[in-house]
Design a protein around this motif. Sequence first.
Motif, PDB file in Angstrom:
ATOM      1  N   GLU A 185       0.842  -1.189   0.000  1.00  0.00           N
ATOM      2  CA  GLU A 185       0.000   0.000   0.000  1.00  0.00           C
ATOM      3  C   GLU A 185       0.887   1.252   0.000  1.00  0.00           C
ATOM      4  O   GLU A 185       0.621   2.216  -0.717  1.00  0.00           O
ATOM      5  CB  GLU A 185      -0.908  -0.038   1.248  1.00  0.00           C
ATOM      6  N   GLU A 186       1.970   1.202   0.823  1.00  0.00           N
ATOM      7  CA  GLU A 186       2.884   2.349   0.897  1.00  0.00           C
ATOM      8  C   GLU A 186       3.483   2.645  -0.473  1.00  0.00           C
ATOM      9  O   GLU A 186       3.540   3.786  -0.904  1.00  0.00           O
ATOM     10  CB  GLU A 186       4.028   2.021   1.846  1.00  0.00           C
ATOM     11  N   ARG A 187       3.917   1.579  -1.138  1.00  0.00           N
ATOM     12  CA  ARG A 187       4.515   1.760  -2.471  1.00  0.00           C
ATOM     13  C   ARG A 187       3.522   2.431  -3.418  1.00  0.00           C
ATOM     14  O   ARG A 187       3.860   3.324  -4.163  1.00  0.00           O
ATOM     15  CB  ARG A 187       4.946   0.398  -3.038  1.00  0.00           C
ATOM     16  N   ARG A 188       2.263   1.958  -3.313  1.00  0.00           N
ATOM     17  CA  ARG A 188       1.227   2.498  -4.188  1.00  0.00           C
ATOM     18  C   ARG A 188       1.029   3.990  -3.895  1.00  0.00           C
ATOM     19  O   ARG A 188       0.966   4.820  -4.790  1.00  0.00           O
ATOM     20  CB  ARG A 188      -0.087   1.735  -3.933  1.00  0.00           C
ATOM     21  N   VAL A 189       0.986   4.309  -2.582  1.00  0.00           N
ATOM     22  CA  VAL A 189       0.777   5.704  -2.195  1.00  0.00           C
ATOM     23  C   VAL A 189       1.961   6.556  -2.640  1.00  0.00           C
ATOM     24  O   VAL A 189       1.792   7.653  -3.171  1.00  0.00           O
ATOM     25  CB  VAL A 189       0.566   5.817  -0.669  1.00  0.00           C
ATOM     26  N   TRP A 190       3.185   6.022  -2.462  1.00  0.00           N
ATOM     27  CA  TRP A 190       4.370   6.783  -2.875  1.00  0.00           C
ATOM     28  C   TRP A 190       4.341   7.094  -4.362  1.00  0.00           C
ATOM     29  O   TRP A 190       4.637   8.199  -4.781  1.00  0.00           O
ATOM     30  CB  TRP A 190       5.655   5.998  -2.549  1.00  0.00           C
ATOM     31  N   ARG A 191       3.975   6.060  -5.127  1.00  0.00           N
ATOM     32  CA  ARG A 191       3.932   6.269  -6.579  1.00  0.00           C
ATOM     33  C   ARG A 191       2.949   7.379  -6.919  1.00  0.00           C
ATOM     34  O   ARG A 191       3.253   8.292  -7.680  1.00  0.00           O
ATOM     35  CB  ARG A 191       3.552   4.976  -7.301  1.00  0.00           C
ATOM     36  N   GLY A 192       1.755   7.317  -6.298  1.00  0.00           N
ATOM     37  CA  GLY A 192       0.737   8.336  -6.548  1.00  0.00           C
ATOM     38  C   GLY A 192       1.228   9.714  -6.114  1.00  0.00           C
ATOM     39  O   GLY A 192       1.044  10.710  -6.813  1.00  0.00           O
ATOM     40  N   LEU A 193       1.903   9.710  -4.939  1.00  0.00           N
ATOM     41  CA  LEU A 193       2.379  10.967  -4.370  1.00  0.00           C
ATOM     42  C   LEU A 193       3.392  11.632  -5.307  1.00  0.00           C
ATOM     43  O   LEU A 193       3.332  12.839  -5.562  1.00  0.00           O
ATOM     44  CB  LEU A 193       3.065  10.639  -3.049  1.00  0.00           C
ATOM     45  N   ILE A 194       4.293  10.816  -5.834  1.00  0.00           N
ATOM     46  CA  ILE A 194       5.325  11.369  -6.720  1.00  0.00           C
ATOM     47  C   ILE A 194       4.686  11.910  -7.997  1.00  0.00           C
ATOM     48  O   ILE A 194       5.051  12.969  -8.492  1.00  0.00           O
ATOM     49  CB  ILE A 194       6.398  10.301  -7.011  1.00  0.00           C
ATOM     50  N   ARG A 195       3.657  11.169  -8.476  1.00  0.00           N
ATOM     51  CA  ARG A 195       2.953  11.640  -9.672  1.00  0.00           C
ATOM     52  C   ARG A 195       2.347  13.022  -9.424  1.00  0.00           C
ATOM     53  O   ARG A 195       2.535  13.957 -10.189  1.00  0.00           O
ATOM     54  CB  ARG A 195       1.832  10.656 -10.021  1.00  0.00           C
ATOM     55  N   VAL A 196       1.629  13.114  -8.278  1.00  0.00           N
ATOM     56  CA  VAL A 196       0.946  14.375  -7.983  1.00  0.00           C
ATOM     57  C   VAL A 196       1.957  15.488  -7.726  1.00  0.00           C
ATOM     58  O   VAL A 196       1.805  16.610  -8.217  1.00  0.00           O
ATOM     59  CB  VAL A 196       0.005  14.189  -6.766  1.00  0.00           C
ATOM     60  N   LEU A 197       3.033  15.155  -6.969  1.00  0.00           N
ATOM     61  CA  LEU A 197       4.047  16.185  -6.663  1.00  0.00           C
ATOM     62  C   LEU A 197       4.706  16.696  -7.933  1.00  0.00           C
ATOM     63  O   LEU A 197       4.878  17.905  -8.111  1.00  0.00           O
ATOM     64  CB  LEU A 197       5.125  15.599  -5.745  1.00  0.00           C
ATOM     65  N   SER A 198       5.064  15.777  -8.827  1.00  0.00           N
ATOM     66  CA  SER A 198       5.764  16.238 -10.028  1.00  0.00           C
ATOM     67  C   SER A 198       4.802  17.047 -10.912  1.00  0.00           C
ATOM     68  O   SER A 198       5.203  18.032 -11.521  1.00  0.00           O
ATOM     69  CB  SER A 198       6.409  15.086 -10.798  1.00  0.00           C
ATOM     70  N   HIS A 199       3.525  16.627 -10.917  1.00  0.00           N
ATOM     71  CA  HIS A 199       2.530  17.377 -11.677  1.00  0.00           C
ATOM     72  C   HIS A 199       2.418  18.801 -11.123  1.00  0.00           C
ATOM     73  O   HIS A 199       2.500  19.796 -11.845  1.00  0.00           O
ATOM     74  CB  HIS A 199       1.181  16.651 -11.600  1.00  0.00           C
ATOM     75  N   GLU A 200       2.288  18.885  -9.813  1.00  0.00           N
ATOM     76  CA  GLU A 200       2.074  20.193  -9.170  1.00  0.00           C
ATOM     77  C   GLU A 200       3.311  21.088  -9.282  1.00  0.00           C
ATOM     78  O   GLU A 200       3.204  22.267  -9.613  1.00  0.00           O
ATOM     79  CB  GLU A 200       1.703  19.956  -7.692  1.00  0.00           C
ATOM     80  N   THR A 201       4.497  20.509  -9.008  1.00  0.00           N
ATOM     81  CA  THR A 201       5.705  21.351  -9.087  1.00  0.00           C
ATOM     82  C   THR A 201       5.934  21.758 -10.542  1.00  0.00           C
ATOM     83  O   THR A 201       6.312  22.894 -10.819  1.00  0.00           O
ATOM     84  CB  THR A 201       6.952  20.622  -8.539  1.00  0.00           C
TER      85      THR A 201
END
Length: 394
Positions: A185-201
């Motif tokens: 689950e953590e891996r899944r969340v991290w992947r999503g988080l990185i997607r959103v962070l890179s999108h936002e930045t």
Amino acid sequence: MIGVAALISGALMIGTAGGYALARRRADRGYRQLAALLLGLRDGDYTLRAIAARGALGAAFAAVNALADALMGTRRAGIESDALLGKLLGAVDLAIIVIGPRGTIIGGNDAAGTLLGTDAEFLTGLHPEPLGIAPWLDPNGPTRFDTALPGGTGPWHVRRVRFRRGGRDHLVLVASDLSRALRDEERRVWRGLIRVLSHETGNSLGPIQATAEALQRHAADPRQMRDGLALIERRTRSLAGFIRRYADLARLPPPMPEPAALGPLLHRIAALETRVPIRTAIGPTNETMLDPAQIEQALINLIRNAADAALEAGGAVDITLEIAAPHIRIAIIDEGRGLPQTENLFVPGFTTKPGGSGIGLVLAREIIEAHGGTLHLSNRPDRPGAQALITLPG
Ligand code: ADP
């Protein structure tokens, strides 16, 4: 003549009396044998058999023998199914611990032995307290534990199953190791988080970079300079806000529970939302232990999302609260267009709204789970729209 006849009949009578006595002795022996057999069966000895006999006693013997056969068969089947069950329990990863009526362990499988640092056969008679698993037994306690045990540090998910045996209460604890599932689950969340962070930045840094390049070329034009700097300022402010919300999320303090009634709290929050019709069916509630400020924040987020969605589709929102002991169930159901098709709903920063923060859902779930509750968000089954289903300890 008469004397002879009397003698003969007397002898006959004696002969008959002798026959009766013999038959009675035989019958007595037979009944004693029958009694011994039945007592043997009562004590679980199914190997004894009555010898063949004639008449009614013989029929009774045959019936008892048939009963002994049947009981022996049942016992064999029982032993076989016990052995099969033992093998199955030995093969599963889940630790299964049986607690007897006195509160001590009366059995467990191999995984339970490994978990508690002993061989399964030595589990019997151990007390849960010194093993560190006493809180696992509490029927009203949580189901997730971070207990450090010889077999690992968890977190453990513990299910409790009660059953009665011999008229007395027993408890089965089934513990599973959540760490693997959590890592996935953590891996899944991290992947999503990185997607959103890179999108936002990227959304902020892209325009900043382009503007900076343009300004280098047109440094002499004061209007372009002003507009460019204003854009850079807006984008950096937005990025800083985004990062701050992440930091706030990480700093979410543990709940400070106090007695509070959910019903009036929910009514108050519902009244704040005036953009769409809100229908409420909120049953009477007692006070429960919760952090009212945090729960209010979680419910505001969910109701605002429901109202946002309903507003777009011209629909309404239904809010219900019911007691489903030992839980309180809250449903926030909207007539919006339903959820976007994505795995990222609970990824911090994911939003489909202009100016959205993408923090509302994660925050709501963090708060509800920190209270020992659950939050499920799904599309409603009956018509377009979404439903947030919340349980909290009652
Ligand atoms: P935000 O509301 O700032 O976007 P949230 O974390 O609260 O952040 O929600 C994330 C996204 O989940 C929303 O942008 C929206 O796309 C979706 N969402 C949440 N609740 C609903 C709902 N009731 N109906 C449809 N979509 C929803």
